[in-house]
Design an enzyme around this catalytic site. Structure first.
Site, PDB file in Angstrom:
ATOM      1  N   GLU A 212       0.801  -1.226   0.000  1.00 54.94           N
ATOM      2  CA  GLU A 212       0.000   0.000   0.000  1.00 54.94           C
ATOM      3  C   GLU A 212       0.832   1.274   0.000  1.00 54.94           C
ATOM      4  O   GLU A 212       0.371   2.317  -0.457  1.00 54.94           O
ATOM      5  CB  GLU A 212      -0.994  -0.003   1.167  1.00 54.94           C
ATOM      6  CG  GLU A 212      -2.072  -1.060   0.951  1.00 54.94           C
ATOM      7  CD  GLU A 212      -3.286  -0.847   1.830  1.00 54.94           C
ATOM      8  OE1 GLU A 212      -3.971   0.169   1.668  1.00 54.94           O
ATOM      9  OE2 GLU A 212      -3.532  -1.711   2.686  1.00 54.94           O
ATOM     10  N   ASP A 261     -18.393   6.878  17.115  1.00 51.63           N
ATOM     11  CA  ASP A 261     -17.858   6.413  15.837  1.00 51.63           C
ATOM     12  C   ASP A 261     -18.285   7.292  14.651  1.00 51.63           C
ATOM     13  O   ASP A 261     -19.037   8.246  14.824  1.00 51.63           O
ATOM     14  CB  ASP A 261     -18.301   4.966  15.614  1.00 51.63           C
ATOM     15  CG  ASP A 261     -17.205   4.120  14.986  1.00 51.63           C
ATOM     16  OD1 ASP A 261     -16.448   4.655  14.158  1.00 51.63           O
ATOM     17  OD2 ASP A 261     -17.112   2.932  15.321  1.00 51.63           O
TER      18      ASP A 261
HETATM   19 MN    MN Z   1      -4.934  -3.382   3.098  1.00 53.50          MN
END
Ligand code: MN
Length: 457
Positions: A212, A261
């Site tokens: 990533e 959240d």
């Molecule tokens: Mn990932």
């Protein structure tokens, strides 16, 4: 323009008059969150004076979809395609020996006092890191994963981290755990805006085999540089403001939560979650602490924009003539999606609805999918509602899918019997709505055409 670090993006926002400097002193407990909420969806904020600290707090840098587009050097309607392209074309990251994130190597680690970490909401368990991304490596392949997770400061060197089932980070941790090993991680706070957004990428569009940091680098046109962490085997962006290094401890779980959240309700009751033991901290001179207020527009966009790319990528495999997927801010960029397509077959909308609900992380919370034609702007709520009002026949155009798996939606929790919830399962009813012009009677097609003023808008 590509922003190589947080500071250059802040300068850009400042030059556009979209960075508000707050001179008044604020408390980490609720005070930071109050200002974040005040400017939510409007402008970035720079809190100069946080009581007890000489480190400023910055938030709301992604206060609008436009701000995200500026960070990526694209316009709003190109964002998904740009993200999909980067996910398919990772670019190797240059490793350097040292740089700004190593300017200060902390002698002592004390997370209770080093950084102005906020407590956001009344019933939160405590002080949470919400704007940090976690970098971890697959212990076998060395491929790096980036992710967001809420992190509760539990002690000088102890963090409680919430990691969802099936998510990449938990899979990496469990892989290490099976071998009796900890998982090395670095929590980087205040990275460049593109790497930050990459941290929000869902698992399907960037599978575990894809590095990533290389996807972030691809989005940055190759401008990302990393450096080895001091105490763990992980590389970190060299221009990050702060890096907290640590190990996820095998065979240890402790209760974590409640936590206000993204869904604007508390994630409660507390559940058992992993622990990070902090091994070292480095940061830039005069570091900036980046926070993200849960349930702010910024939080919605960070989660939503990468999910839109994931969903678009997937739905196009079923219906290639889909142009856009938009997760609406009013639904926390999670629950409601608008799909815009050039309809070729009468069955295309229902096909797209089923593909959108195909189980994945990005579709988990998804509850309503509205399909519109390409004369409707999927990013304009007024235009979408008009399409629903004038093109929908509910008995023909509604697709109802009961008993679909979901998570945080309170109405789903209410609806699911406790016998099912006790098994760790929550279900909800999901619906799709075809708001496209029907093909059944072509002679009526002109009834659906928008009125126009010649040479007007
Ligand atoms: Mn990932």
């Amino acid at each position: 323009m590509s922003f190589k670090d947080l500071r250059s993006f802040l300068e850009f926002l400042d030059s556009r008059g979209r960075l508000i400097r707050i001179h008044e002193e604020v408390e980490p407990k609720f005070g930071i969150a109050r200002i974040e909420r005040k400017y939510d969806g409007q402008a970035a904020i720079w809190l100069e004076r946080v009581k007890g600290y000489d480190i400023p707090v910055v938030a709301n840098i992604f206060h609008s979809r436009q701000a995200v587009a500026e960070a990526l050097g694209a316009n709003i309607k190109e964002l998904s395609e740009k993200i999909i392209k980067a996910a398919r074309n990772p670019v190797k990251v240059k490793e350097v020996n040292s740089g700004p994130v190593k300017e200060v190597i902390a002698n002592e680690v004390d997370l209770m006092n080093m950084f102005p970490i906020p407590m956001h909401f009344e019933k939160d368990a405590g002080y949470y890191i919400t704007g940090g991304i976690i970098i971890a490596k697959d212990i076998e392949t060395g491929v790096r994963n980036l992710s967001f997770a809420r992190m509760w400061i539990k002690g000088k060197r102890k963090i409680g981290i919430m990691v969802n089932h099936y998510r990449h980070l938990l899979r990496l941790f469990e892989k290490a755990e099976k071998k009796g090993k900890p998982l090395d991680v670095a929590i980087v706070i205040g990275v460049d805006p593109i790497t930050w957004l990459e941290g929000g990428m869902p698992d399907r569009i960037v599978p575990l085999e894809i590095d990533e940091l290389e996807v972030a680098n691809s989005l940055m046109n190759g401008g990302l540089e990393v450096v080895k962490a001091e105490t763990v085997d992980v590389e970190i962006p060299v221009l990050a403001e702060i890096a907290i290094e640590g190990k996820m401890v095998p065979e240890e779980r402790e209760f974590e939560g409640p936590f206000g959240d993204y869904s604007q309700v508390y994630d409660t009751p507390p559940r058992k979650n992993p622990i990070i033991e902090v091994t070292g901290i480095t940061h830039r001179q005069n570091p900036i602490y980046l926070d993200c207020l849960p349930s702010s527009v910024e939080n919605f966009l960070l989660g939503g924009i990468p999910r839109e790319a994931d969903l678009l990528d997937h739905v196009k495999k079923a219906v290639p003539n889909v142009n856009h997927v938009h997760l609406t801010v009013g639904s926390c960029c999670r629950f409601h999606a608008v799909v815009q397509m050039e309809k070729k077959f009468e069955t295309d909308p229902h096909k797209a609805i089923i593909a959108m609900f195909s189980p994945s992380e990005a579709s988990r919370d998804l509850k309503l999918v509205i399909v519109v034609d390409n004369d409707i702007d999927p990013f304009d709520p007024k235009d979408v509602e008009w399409a629903i009002a004038t093109r929908t026949q509910w008995d023909l155009d509604l697709v109802v899918l009961p008993k679909m798996a979901t998570a945080l939606d309170p109405s789903a929790k209410w609806r699911t019997p406790s016998s099912i919830r006790d098994r760790g399962d929550i279900y909800t009813t999901k619906v799709g709505l075809d708001a496209t012009i029907p093909f059944e009677k072509p002679e009526l097609f002109e009834w659906f055409q928008k009125i126009r003023i010649p040479d007007g808008k």
